[in-house]
Design a protein around this motif. Structure first.
Motif: not given
Length: 391
Positions: A152-153, A156, A160, A183, A187
């Protein structure tokens, strides 16, 4: 006024849902006046992506199994470095030929991590372009849960750093991104909800069935197929059954099934008029894929959902249970999908109250086109300001 050029990338691996949803969005873009190029990377599917678009077909790949554990060609052979390089070069050339104003990448980086070998070079090419096109990711309202640490990181960070817009193809009254992406609060990229991408309203059904069973693309769902055939064979109520196995069910399997169909059951690989058939069905039985659910909601018919859950898949189960909470469907879990379990669930669904009225937005395709045109206008203004400041 300049005709905007849109460049869409879509990769379907197991079912046809990603391709169908992207095709609906592409059709709406064409109607809105865009010049549209679609790049597809999966097996060909009749009727998709539709008329009015320029199509670039990469050497097709599919998933080696229901766990999405590897990529294979249409002969089932794992793809190698040379295969990946050829696809990546073709994708980059298609991007250069199109010279788009807007790029829409379906699913990535929230999904389709298997395609990093060609999507990361595409993103690099986008960032190096002058003028740089607006880059959007196009995702379902409900995502697959990521259990591996750091995934998930990583998503993200990619969003971004590189993307200008996240188009969530859903209605926030039904599901918001934070429900399945933990997360979401971090965002920085703009997030917009388009509404559910459903097809247009269908004409009245040309045939009527008591039980209409559909298995999406057909690459997964053997238990639903086999249980349907057994349930129809054991039924003693004179119902008229229809089973649509999906175009991706191997032909030899379909032929074996069709050879021994019980009376009262009609079997097809694919029906172009599926959405229309739903309007005349007493009950739809299906998995809980995004596009089938949109068709069911559009038709307003009774629905029994058997969400696909093999290989740790969570997306369809979340969708099915949310619909059941809203009174829009009943659910039978995959573990209960025996012939007896399916027959019992069908009987219960047919005597249960009909689906509740809903106000979910099903006009996501048209709204997607409007969003992209509006965002490109503001994007162009910002780009112009940056160029003026740097000169």
């Amino acid at each position: 006024m300049k005709q905007l050029r849109a460049f869409l990338y879509v990769q379907h691996l197991l079912g046809i849902g990603h391709l169908a949803r992207t095709s609906h969005v592409a059709a709406a873009l064409v109607d809105d006046g865009f010049d549209v190029t679609i790049v597809t990377g999966g097996p060909p599917v009749a009727g998709f992506p539709g008329l009015g678009v320029k199509l670039v077909t990469l050497p097709p790949v599919t998933s080696g199994d229901e766990r999405f554990s590897g990529l294979v060609d249409l002969q089932g052979i794992p793809i190698d470095v040379d295969f990946k390089k050829r696809r990546s070069e073709m994708l980059l050339q298609a991007f250069r030929d199109c010279r788009p104003d807007v790029v829409i990448v379906e699913a990535f980086p929230f999904g389709r991590r298997q395609m990093r070998f060609e999507l990361l070079p595409l993103i690099e090419a986008i960032n190096a372009s002058s003028p740089r096109p607006l880059l959007a990711t196009s995702i379902r309202d409900i995502l697959q849960e990521r259990v591996k640490p750091g995934r998930n990181q990583e998503t993200l960070d990619l969003v971004n750093r590189h993307f200008d817009l996240i188009m969530v193809h859903g209605d926030p009254a039904f599901a918001t991104l934070d429900k399945t992406f933990p997360l979401a609060g971090a965002i920085k990229t703009e997030v917009t909800y388009t509404g559910l991408v459903a097809g247009p309203p269908s004409p009245a059904a040309s045939e009527r069935f008591d039980v209409l069973v559909s298995v999406g693309g057909g690459a997964a769902g053997n238990s639903l197929v086999s249980s349907t055939i057994a349930a129809a064979r054991n039924a003693r109520n004179g119902w008229k059954w229809c089973l649509i196995t999906g175009p991706n069910l191997p032909k030899d399997q379909f032929d074996a099934i069709a050879h021994d169909v019980p009376p009262g059951l009609s079997i097809f690989r694919f029906r172009k008029d599926f959405a229309s058939l739903l309007t005349g069905a007493r009950l739809s039985v299906s998995q809980a894929g995004y596009n089938t659910v949109c068709d069911v909601l559009r038709a307003g018919c009774r629905s029994l959902l058997a969400p696909f859950a093999a290989g740790g898949e969570t997306e369809q189960t979340v969708r099915a249970l949310l619909l059941e909470e809203l009174g829009l469907a009943t659910v039978v879990m995959e573990r209960d999908l025996t012939p007896e379990g399916l027959a019992k669930a069908i009987e219960a669904a047919l005597v249960a109250p009909g689906p509740s009225a809903h106000r979910l937005n099903l006009d996501g395709a048209r709204h997607s086109a409007q969003i992209l045109r509006d965002r490109h206008r503001t994007w162009s203004l910002r780009q112009g300001l940056r160029l003026n400041k740097s000169s």
